[in-house]
Scaffold this motif. Structure first.
Motif, PDB file in Angstrom:
ATOM      1  N   GLN A   1       0.814  -1.213   0.000  1.00  0.00           N
ATOM      2  CA  GLN A   1       0.000   0.000   0.000  1.00  0.00           C
ATOM      3  C   GLN A   1       0.853   1.270   0.000  1.00  0.00           C
ATOM      4  OE1 GLN A   1      -3.337  -0.131  -0.321  1.00  0.00           O
ATOM      5  NE2 GLN A   1      -3.248  -2.358  -0.342  1.00  0.00           N
ATOM      6  N   ASN A   2       1.999   1.227   0.675  1.00  0.00           N
ATOM      7  CA  ASN A   2       2.896   2.386   0.657  1.00  0.00           C
ATOM      8  C   ASN A   2       3.761   2.315  -0.595  1.00  0.00           C
ATOM      9  OD1 ASN A   2       4.655   4.499   1.047  1.00  0.00           O
ATOM     10  ND2 ASN A   2       5.704   3.599   2.810  1.00  0.00           N
ATOM     11  N   VAL A   3       3.308   2.969  -1.650  1.00  0.00           N
ATOM     12  CA  VAL A   3       4.007   2.870  -2.934  1.00  0.00           C
ATOM     13  C   VAL A   3       5.273   3.724  -2.967  1.00  0.00           C
ATOM     14  CG1 VAL A   3       1.897   2.324  -4.189  1.00  0.00           C
ATOM     15  CG2 VAL A   3       2.606   4.716  -3.965  1.00  0.00           C
ATOM     16  N   LYS A   4       5.493   4.514  -1.929  1.00  0.00           N
ATOM     17  CA  LYS A   4       6.695   5.354  -1.895  1.00  0.00           C
ATOM     18  C   LYS A   4       7.937   4.540  -1.543  1.00  0.00           C
ATOM     19  CE  LYS A   4       4.114   9.484  -0.497  1.00  0.00           C
ATOM     20  NZ  LYS A   4       3.945  10.530   0.550  1.00  0.00           N
ATOM     21  N   ALA A   5       7.750   3.366  -0.957  1.00  0.00           N
ATOM     22  CA  ALA A   5       8.889   2.536  -0.545  1.00  0.00           C
ATOM     23  C   ALA A   5       9.335   1.653  -1.706  1.00  0.00           C
ATOM     24  CB  ALA A   5       8.511   1.686   0.660  1.00  0.00           C
ATOM     25  N   SER A   6      10.526   1.903  -2.211  1.00  0.00           N
ATOM     26  CA  SER A   6      11.084   1.122  -3.311  1.00  0.00           C
ATOM     27  C   SER A   6      12.119   0.140  -2.761  1.00  0.00           C
ATOM     28  CB  SER A   6      11.731   2.051  -4.336  1.00  0.00           C
ATOM     29  OG  SER A   6      12.848   2.714  -3.755  1.00  0.00           O
ATOM     30  N   ARG A   7      12.818  -0.548  -3.655  1.00  0.00           N
ATOM     31  CA  ARG A   7      13.841  -1.501  -3.234  1.00  0.00           C
ATOM     32  C   ARG A   7      14.938  -0.814  -2.425  1.00  0.00           C
ATOM     33  NH1 ARG A   7      16.340  -5.013  -7.944  1.00  0.00           N
ATOM     34  NH2 ARG A   7      17.201  -2.994  -8.513  1.00  0.00           N
TER      35      ARG A   7
END
Length: 377
Positions: A357-363
């Motif tokens: 749900q938190n799309v701001k967190a990337s690899r």
């Protein structure tokens, strides 16, 4: 052929000689940011009249950009090959790491872009003379960096830092149109075209892009077209098998004692769609066996026509169920509020799939969480 394309062709000839060079090398995922930063910075340093003397090697300029992957894997980087061709760079002229002799590597120096730890083809950290990176510094390696000229800042794209280096050395972007136009691609792609919901762009990204577009006479419509073209090129994985797609954009992590290994492939599609590809389970096992992995962490992303993105993530157990439990605990319990993972149904018993749900967190943000699980923290 463009000036940058001609430089790449001429620079490749240094492979034939024994004189040391300065390799400008990106990270092992060889995504667009890494590839463009390597070529763009090497090209700038070869041509600027204000090159700092400590970057010379034996009093000469010999900057050679290197792709940090094997030649056979380069076609998997669809957005890289597309973008290079758009800038009249012959893909066959790019130097890949398996094409460089150990003799040349051992006498040369290195500039790292889009990463800050000397691994793989870099023989030793004392061969590194400069570092540009936009990811958080791994605390256990922070002491290593104190002795080197570093520019490490958390921005959306490492290409922003390279553009800033050009501006700082030259005093402006005057007479740098070809270089800054080249760097603009990964800046636009990695910031998701400066999407507010994605929250990738930082003040320096915005500042650099504004100045670059003013210099080039570009507008919002030009930028949107560039972004859409790059997304299309990156997402065009229809010709890739399930096994090939795992290598398209991949990062490796290991425990301190190297006894446990995790691979983190990133996809330009959702993991739920990847899992529908033919022979996917066999491909996951083969990929893991070839790299001696205990588990795989698959990360998917899909750009939406509305300008937002979706993300999902899957944990694939290959042989270490206890590590799987630790990773899932870190992601779903200790970081519940941050990542906001929700279970998603899938038909593969060895795979646990989650909507993120938190799309701001990337690899870049999730890798340190997995690293803690690997190290038993």
């Amino acid at each position: 052929m463009s000036k940058i394309g001609l430089f790449v062709k001429e620079a490749r000839k240094w492979l034939k000689f024994k004189e040391p060079v300065v390799f400008v090398v990106g990270n092992e995922s060889c995504d667009l940011d890494s590839a463009v930063c390597a070529v763009g910075l090497a090209y700038f340093y070869m041509n600027t009249t204000k090159l700092p003397e400590h970057l010379l090697i034996d009093g000469n300029r010999r900057f050679l950009p290197m792709m940090n992957i094997n030649r056979t894997n380069l076609p998997l980087k669809t957005e890289v090959t597309y973008f290079m061709q758009q800038h009249s760079i012959d893909i066959d002229d790019l130097v890949c790491c398996n094409e460089v002799s150990s003799e040349l590597l051992n006498v040369s120096k290195f500039i790292l872009v889009d990463h800050h730890i000397a691994t793989g083809i870099v023989p030793a950290i004392d061969r590194v003379i400069k570092i540009f990176d936009h990811r958080p510094v791994d605390p256990k390696n922070a002491h290593i960096l104190s002795d080197y000229a570093t520019k490490i800042q958390e921005v959306g794209s490492c290409a922003t830092l390279i553009a800033d280096e050009i501006r700082n050395v030259e005093g402006s972007f005057a007479a740098q149109d070809d270089t800054i136009n080249f760097l603009r691609g990964p800046i636009v792609l990695d910031t998701i075209n400066f999407s507010v919901s994605a929250d990738k762009a930082r003040p320096l990204d915005i500042e650099i892009n504004k100045e670059v577009e003013a210099k080039l006479g570009k507008n919002d419509n030009d930028r949107l077209k560039l972004f859409n073209d790059l997304v299309k090129a990156r997402s065009d994985v229809s010709s890739l098998t399930a096994l090939q797609l795992l290598s398209k954009d991949m990062k490796m992590l290991s425990s301190v004692d190297k006894s446990k290994i995790v691979a983190i492939p990133g996809f330009p599609i959702l993991v739920e769609d990847y899992l529908q590809k033919e022979n996917v389970l066999e491909s996951l096992r083969q990929f893991g066996d070839e790299r001696n992995c205990d588990i795989l962490v698959l990360m998917g992303m899909k750009e939406l026509t509305t300008g937002g993105i979706r993300r999902d993530i899957a944990i694939v157990t290959l042989r270490e169920s206890e590590l799987t439990k630790k990773v899932i605990e870190k992601l779903t319990i200790e970081n519940r509020e941050y990542l906001q993972l929700q279970d998603k149904h899938n038909d593969l018993l060895a795979v646990q799939l989650f909507e993120q749900q938190n799309v701001k967190a990337s690899r870049k943000q999730i890798s340190p969480i997995i690293q803690k699980a690997l190290n038993g923290h």
